[in-house]
Write an enzyme that holds these catalytic residues in place. Structure first.
Site, PDB file in Angstrom:
ATOM      1  N   VAL A 123     -11.844  -4.160  -7.748  1.00  0.00           N
ATOM      2  CA  VAL A 123     -12.817  -5.850  -8.750  1.00  0.00           C
ATOM      3  C   VAL A 123     -14.093  -5.522  -7.854  1.00  0.00           C
ATOM      4  O   VAL A 123     -14.121  -7.023  -8.045  1.00  0.00           O
ATOM      5  CB  VAL A 123     -11.873  -6.929  -9.004  1.00  0.00           C
ATOM      6  N   TYR A 149      -5.907   1.205 -14.825  1.00  0.00           N
ATOM      7  CA  TYR A 149      -4.607  -0.382 -15.107  1.00  0.00           C
ATOM      8  C   TYR A 149      -4.812   0.171 -16.703  1.00  0.00           C
ATOM      9  O   TYR A 149      -4.334   1.289 -17.064  1.00  0.00           O
ATOM     10  CB  TYR A 149      -5.460  -1.839 -15.134  1.00  0.00           C
ATOM     11  N   TYR A 152      -2.155  -5.635   3.065  1.00  0.00           N
ATOM     12  CA  TYR A 152      -2.610  -5.706   2.053  1.00  0.00           C
ATOM     13  C   TYR A 152      -3.771  -6.552   1.543  1.00  0.00           C
ATOM     14  O   TYR A 152      -5.184  -5.804   1.299  1.00  0.00           O
ATOM     15  CB  TYR A 152      -1.679  -6.084   1.279  1.00  0.00           C
ATOM     16  N   SER A 175      -9.353  -2.905  -4.737  1.00  0.00           N
ATOM     17  CA  SER A 175      -8.177  -1.960  -5.039  1.00  0.00           C
ATOM     18  C   SER A 175      -8.233  -0.026  -5.190  1.00  0.00           C
ATOM     19  O   SER A 175      -7.141   0.695  -5.165  1.00  0.00           O
ATOM     20  CB  SER A 175      -7.850  -2.209  -6.479  1.00  0.00           C
ATOM     21  N   LYS A 193      -5.924   1.403  -2.738  1.00  0.00           N
ATOM     22  CA  LYS A 193      -4.143   1.985  -3.380  1.00  0.00           C
ATOM     23  C   LYS A 193      -4.339   3.401  -3.362  1.00  0.00           C
ATOM     24  O   LYS A 193      -3.284   4.074  -2.715  1.00  0.00           O
ATOM     25  CB  LYS A 193      -3.958   1.538  -4.875  1.00  0.00           C
TER      26      LYS A 193
HETATM   27  N1  GLN Z   1      -7.183  -7.754  -3.996  1.00  0.00           N
HETATM   28  C1  GLN Z   1      -7.644  -7.978  -5.074  1.00  0.00           C
HETATM   29  C2  GLN Z   1      -6.617  -8.059  -5.948  1.00  0.00           C
HETATM   30  O1  GLN Z   1      -5.298  -8.190  -4.961  1.00  0.00           O
HETATM   31  C3  GLN Z   1      -7.274  -6.318  -6.071  1.00  0.00           C
HETATM   32  C4  GLN Z   1      -7.165  -6.349  -7.193  1.00  0.00           C
HETATM   33  C5  GLN Z   1      -8.040  -5.389  -8.035  1.00  0.00           C
HETATM   34  O2  GLN Z   1      -9.005  -4.630  -7.454  1.00  0.00           O
HETATM   35  N2  GLN Z   1      -8.189  -5.388  -9.230  1.00  0.00           N
HETATM   36  O3  GLN Z   1      -5.988  -8.808  -6.641  1.00  0.00           O
END
Ligand code: GLN
Length: 305
Positions: free
Chosen positions: A259, A241, A189, A61, A64
């Site tokens: 993650v 988040y 993505y 993420s 993003k």
């Molecule tokens: N690739 C992961 C997803 O879309 C990214 C989520 C994350 O890093 N929180 O589920």
């Protein structure tokens, strides 16, 4: 600085035991749960590091804010803002940000999955391969590392275990937020999440955000200062988040987690920080990584509050 980083790293290491590796993307569960590394790039171009700073991992993420930056560079603030809102969702990264009746752009945020999937449709390119190639180029430029590539194994793992993201993308399509082929948008993505970086890369990207669009230690402007203000503000309110409020109290910096175990934090005008420690809390944020950032923030008075 190196000595301080070593000291804080040793104090944070026990916290790696309190988290768990992400396993909903099977390839991520192969990481070393004990790894912990940090890299700092100051605005005048000085570098410091400690621990597993050069261990590669996937950006997840943390891409993003880069997706958002490219969407802003391609379309300007008003066009991006009209599609995806800026309010903190207070929900997990993969939440369905909609009510029963309708999907409103104000329910979306670029730092959670639904908003980030829309960002893929906003960046320019004839094909989604071209859009991704432009995103990778910008990532390399922000990180000052032309060798950054995609981790193919993680990409395949994401793509074959992406039911939740498919559900989110089809919902977006149902409500008119996405016109193109869902699989093509998601391919962009998934590739974006699978970009392989290390702590130095993240620290450098964060340093550009901290420097309001200028590369650290140089005069090169990569994007306008007002885009840095836009991105940093959203990172502060939604970068972790539904853990963003507590993080703002403990650390007090615009930051983004992934993650894969990475965290990048921008200390406006002062420095960029990249951290890696893949054992996560229940919200998908690195446990030891947050502890390390909290200690560093206290010792160097980094909180913006
Ligand atoms: N690739 C992961 C997803 O879309 C990214 C989520 C994350 O890093 N929180 O589920």
């Amino acid at each position: 600085m190196e000595q301080l980083l070593e000291e804080l790293l040793a104090a944070s290491r026990p916290y790696t035991k309190e988290g768990r590796l992400a396993d909903y993307i099977p390839e991520l569960s192969k990481a070393d749960p004990n790894a912990l590394g940090i890299y700092v790039v100051s605005s005048d171009g000085k570098h410091s590091w400690a621990g597993s700073y050069n261990q590669p991992f996937t950006i997840q993420s943390i891409v993003k804010p880069i997706l958002l930056l490219l969407a802003l560079m391609d379309n300007g603030i008003d066009a991006v803002r009209a599609r995806v809102g800026v309010e903190a969702t207070g929900k997990p990264f993969d939440a369905i940000n909609t009510s029963e009746q309708a999907l409103d752009s104000e329910h979306l945020n670029p730092m959670v999955n639904m908003g980030a999937i829309v960002m893929c449709t906003l960046i320019r390119g004839e094909t989604y391969q071209e859009r991704f190639a432009r995103l990778l180029d910008l990532t390399r430029k922000l990180a000052d590392n032309p060798d950054i590539t995609v981790d193919e194994a993680v990409y395949r793992s994401e793509k074959s275990h992406g039911s939740k993201n498919r559900a989110l993308a089809y919902l977006l399509k149902t409500y008119g937020f996405l016109q193109d082929d869902v699989e093509e948008v998601l391919d962009c993505y998934f590739r974006a999440c699978s970009i392989r970086v290390d702590c130095r890369d993240l620290a450098h990207i964060a340093a550009v955000l901290a420097n309001r669009g200028r590369a650290p230690g140089s005069d090169e402007r990569i994007f306008p200062a007002r885009f840095a203000q836009y991105v940093n503000a959203i990172l502060l309110t939604c970068g972790m988040y539904d853990g963003s409020g507590e993080f703002a109290i403990r650390v007090g910096l615009p930051a983004k987690s992934g993650v894969g175990g990475g965290i990048m934090a921008a200390v406006p005008t002062r420095m960029g920080i990249g951290i890696f420690s893949p054992a996560l809390d229940r919200k998908g944020n690195s446990v030891a990584g947050i502890h390390l950032l909290e200690q560093l923030s206290q010792r160097l008075f980094l909180s913006i509050f």
